[in-house]
Design a protein around this motif. Structure first.
Motif, PDB file in Angstrom:
ATOM      1  N   VAL A 281       0.845  -1.191   0.000  1.00  0.00           N
ATOM      2  CA  VAL A 281       0.000   0.000   0.000  1.00  0.00           C
ATOM      3  C   VAL A 281       0.882   1.243   0.000  1.00  0.00           C
ATOM      4  N   TRP A 282       1.876   1.278   0.869  1.00  0.00           N
ATOM      5  CA  TRP A 282       2.843   2.383   0.882  1.00  0.00           C
ATOM      6  C   TRP A 282       4.115   1.976   1.611  1.00  0.00           C
ATOM      7  N   GLY A 283       5.135   2.771   1.359  1.00  0.00           N
ATOM      8  CA  GLY A 283       6.413   2.576   2.027  1.00  0.00           C
ATOM      9  C   GLY A 283       7.466   2.014   1.097  1.00  0.00           C
ATOM     10  N   ARG A 284       8.700   2.080   1.577  1.00  0.00           N
ATOM     11  CA  ARG A 284       9.844   1.492   0.881  1.00  0.00           C
ATOM     12  C   ARG A 284      10.448   0.451   1.805  1.00  0.00           C
ATOM     13  N   PRO A 285      10.870  -0.677   1.246  1.00  0.00           N
ATOM     14  CA  PRO A 285      11.436  -1.727   2.102  1.00  0.00           C
ATOM     15  C   PRO A 285      12.668  -1.244   2.858  1.00  0.00           C
ATOM     16  N   HIS A 286      12.664  -1.501   4.146  1.00  0.00           N
ATOM     17  CA  HIS A 286      13.855  -1.281   4.966  1.00  0.00           C
ATOM     18  C   HIS A 286      13.798  -2.219   6.170  1.00  0.00           C
ATOM     19  N   PRO A 287      14.963  -2.711   6.597  1.00  0.00           N
ATOM     20  CA  PRO A 287      14.991  -3.656   7.713  1.00  0.00           C
ATOM     21  C   PRO A 287      14.700  -2.959   9.034  1.00  0.00           C
ATOM     22  N   ASP A 288      14.305  -3.761  10.012  1.00  0.00           N
ATOM     23  CA  ASP A 288      14.060  -3.191  11.343  1.00  0.00           C
ATOM     24  C   ASP A 288      15.336  -3.086  12.168  1.00  0.00           C
ATOM     25  N   GLY A 289      16.406  -3.747  11.730  1.00  0.00           N
ATOM     26  CA  GLY A 289      17.677  -3.704  12.456  1.00  0.00           C
ATOM     27  C   GLY A 289      17.707  -4.593  13.682  1.00  0.00           C
ATOM     28  N   HIS A 290      16.587  -5.190  14.008  1.00  0.00           N
ATOM     29  CA  HIS A 290      16.507  -6.089  15.159  1.00  0.00           C
ATOM     30  C   HIS A 290      16.395  -7.544  14.689  1.00  0.00           C
ATOM     31  N   GLU A 291      15.313  -7.838  13.974  1.00  0.00           N
ATOM     32  CA  GLU A 291      15.114  -9.190  13.434  1.00  0.00           C
ATOM     33  C   GLU A 291      15.622  -9.306  12.006  1.00  0.00           C
ATOM     34  N   THR A 292      15.610  -8.196  11.273  1.00  0.00           N
ATOM     35  CA  THR A 292      15.998  -8.213   9.866  1.00  0.00           C
ATOM     36  C   THR A 292      17.135  -7.242   9.595  1.00  0.00           C
ATOM     37  N   THR A 293      18.032  -7.644   8.681  1.00  0.00           N
ATOM     38  CA  THR A 293      19.154  -6.794   8.295  1.00  0.00           C
ATOM     39  C   THR A 293      18.994  -6.230   6.896  1.00  0.00           C
ATOM     40  N   ASP A 294      17.998  -6.700   6.166  1.00  0.00           N
ATOM     41  CA  ASP A 294      17.743  -6.196   4.823  1.00  0.00           C
ATOM     42  C   ASP A 294      16.301  -6.514   4.466  1.00  0.00           C
ATOM     43  N   ALA A 295      15.746  -5.720   3.596  1.00  0.00           N
ATOM     44  CA  ALA A 295      14.413  -5.938   3.041  1.00  0.00           C
ATOM     45  C   ALA A 295      14.473  -5.413   1.618  1.00  0.00           C
ATOM     46  N   ALA A 296      14.055  -6.240   0.654  1.00  0.00           N
ATOM     47  CA  ALA A 296      14.203  -5.839  -0.744  1.00  0.00           C
ATOM     48  C   ALA A 296      13.203  -6.557  -1.627  1.00  0.00           C
ATOM     49  N   TRP A 297      12.988  -5.962  -2.811  1.00  0.00           N
ATOM     50  CA  TRP A 297      12.156  -6.567  -3.840  1.00  0.00           C
ATOM     51  C   TRP A 297      13.015  -7.451  -4.722  1.00  0.00           C
ATOM     52  N   PHE A 298      12.485  -8.608  -5.103  1.00  0.00           N
ATOM     53  CA  PHE A 298      13.204  -9.539  -5.970  1.00  0.00           C
ATOM     54  C   PHE A 298      12.313  -9.967  -7.128  1.00  0.00           C
ATOM     55  N   GLU A 299      12.937 -10.092  -8.296  1.00  0.00           N
ATOM     56  CA  GLU A 299      12.237 -10.698  -9.423  1.00  0.00           C
ATOM     57  C   GLU A 299      12.037 -12.170  -9.083  1.00  0.00           C
ATOM     58  N   PRO A 300      10.858 -12.716  -9.334  1.00  0.00           N
ATOM     59  CA  PRO A 300      10.615 -14.118  -9.000  1.00  0.00           C
ATOM     60  C   PRO A 300      11.657 -15.085  -9.560  1.00  0.00           C
ATOM     61  N   ALA A 301      12.198 -14.805 -10.734  1.00  0.00           N
ATOM     62  CA  ALA A 301      13.161 -15.719 -11.361  1.00  0.00           C
ATOM     63  C   ALA A 301      14.459 -15.850 -10.569  1.00  0.00           C
ATOM     64  N   VAL A 302      14.823 -14.868  -9.753  1.00  0.00           N
ATOM     65  CA  VAL A 302      16.091 -14.938  -9.019  1.00  0.00           C
ATOM     66  C   VAL A 302      15.931 -15.481  -7.598  1.00  0.00           C
ATOM     67  N   VAL A 303      14.711 -15.623  -7.147  1.00  0.00           N
ATOM     68  CA  VAL A 303      14.463 -16.058  -5.770  1.00  0.00           C
ATOM     69  C   VAL A 303      15.030 -17.449  -5.504  1.00  0.00           C
ATOM     70  N   GLU A 304      14.897 -18.351  -6.438  1.00  0.00           N
ATOM     71  CA  GLU A 304      15.374 -19.727  -6.254  1.00  0.00           C
ATOM     72  C   GLU A 304      16.867 -19.795  -5.950  1.00  0.00           C
ATOM     73  N   ALA A 305      17.637 -18.843  -6.440  1.00  0.00           N
ATOM     74  CA  ALA A 305      19.090 -18.853  -6.248  1.00  0.00           C
ATOM     75  C   ALA A 305      19.511 -18.304  -4.882  1.00  0.00           C
ATOM     76  N   LEU A 306      18.600 -17.717  -4.148  1.00  0.00           N
ATOM     77  CA  LEU A 306      18.922 -17.125  -2.844  1.00  0.00           C
ATOM     78  C   LEU A 306      19.020 -18.194  -1.762  1.00  0.00           C
ATOM     79  N   THR A 307      19.769 -17.891  -0.714  1.00  0.00           N
ATOM     80  CA  THR A 307      19.767 -18.732   0.482  1.00  0.00           C
ATOM     81  C   THR A 307      18.489 -18.386   1.239  1.00  0.00           C
ATOM     82  N   LEU A 308      17.607 -19.371   1.332  1.00  0.00           N
ATOM     83  CA  LEU A 308      16.305 -19.157   1.963  1.00  0.00           C
ATOM     84  C   LEU A 308      16.229 -19.899   3.285  1.00  0.00           C
ATOM     85  N   GLU A 309      15.452 -19.358   4.192  1.00  0.00           N
ATOM     86  CA  GLU A 309      15.201 -19.986   5.483  1.00  0.00           C
ATOM     87  C   GLU A 309      14.549 -21.356   5.241  1.00  0.00           C
TER      88      GLU A 309
END
Length: 174
Positions: free
Chosen positions: A126-154
């Protein structure tokens, strides 16, 4: 699959406590509690998917977490996304219910072994730009679906993301 040790509470500077995630691990401990959690597959106009990087493991996942007493699952999903990624979202549908008893998390404190019980939602920014909270998360970003598979995922998150991106007309149920 072997358990994944992830640091908790030390911000990557040294192990103080370790959270262990077991996904379909035959040597996993037996869960003592079922924990309702929510995660959100947030999309934006270009079709990118929002992911957050966990501080404890460095792995990427959908924003989300536990449902607090007194809140609905949808309220928790909106709150967790705002807390972890800085975005206000609107929940638009259900990706699925993921309650595989072989997805077990040992708390960093060692006092809880929980079976994941996850409601995964579709969401729209709805609004806002991704940014981490610095507590639980160190990064927040948009990804193209095609590149998600190559990421280290939980561990476990890969299934939620796969179902979120699949475009199924009905939610996944397990």
């Amino acid at each position: 699959m072997t358990p994944t040790d992830v640091e908790s509470g030390s911000g990557g500077t040294g192990l103080s406590a370790v959270r262990r995630v077991h996904f379909r691990d035959p040597d996993a401990p037996v869960a003592t509690v079922v924990t309702p959690s929510v995660f959100v597959a947030v999309r934006e106009e270009q079709g990118h998917l929002l992911l957050v990087r966990r501080r404890d493991s460095g792995a990427w996942e959908l924003p989300g977490g536990r449902v607090d007493v007194g809140e609905s699952a949808v309220e928790a999903a909106v709150r967790e996304t705002a807390e972890e990624a800085g975005l206000r979202v609107r929940i638009t549908g259900l990706v699925g219910l993921f309650s595989d008893p072989a997805h077990v998390v040992e708390a960093a404190t060692g006092d809880e072994i929980r079976q994941q019980f996850v409601l995964c939602f579709h969401g729209w920014v709805v609004w806002g730009r991704p940014h981490p909270d610095g507590h639980e998360t160190t990064d927040a970003a948009w990804f193209e679906p095609a590149v998600v598979e190559a990421l280290t995922l939980e561990p476990g998150a890969r299934r939620w993301i796969h179902h979120a991106l699949a475009g199924a007309s009905e939610p996944h149920l397990e």
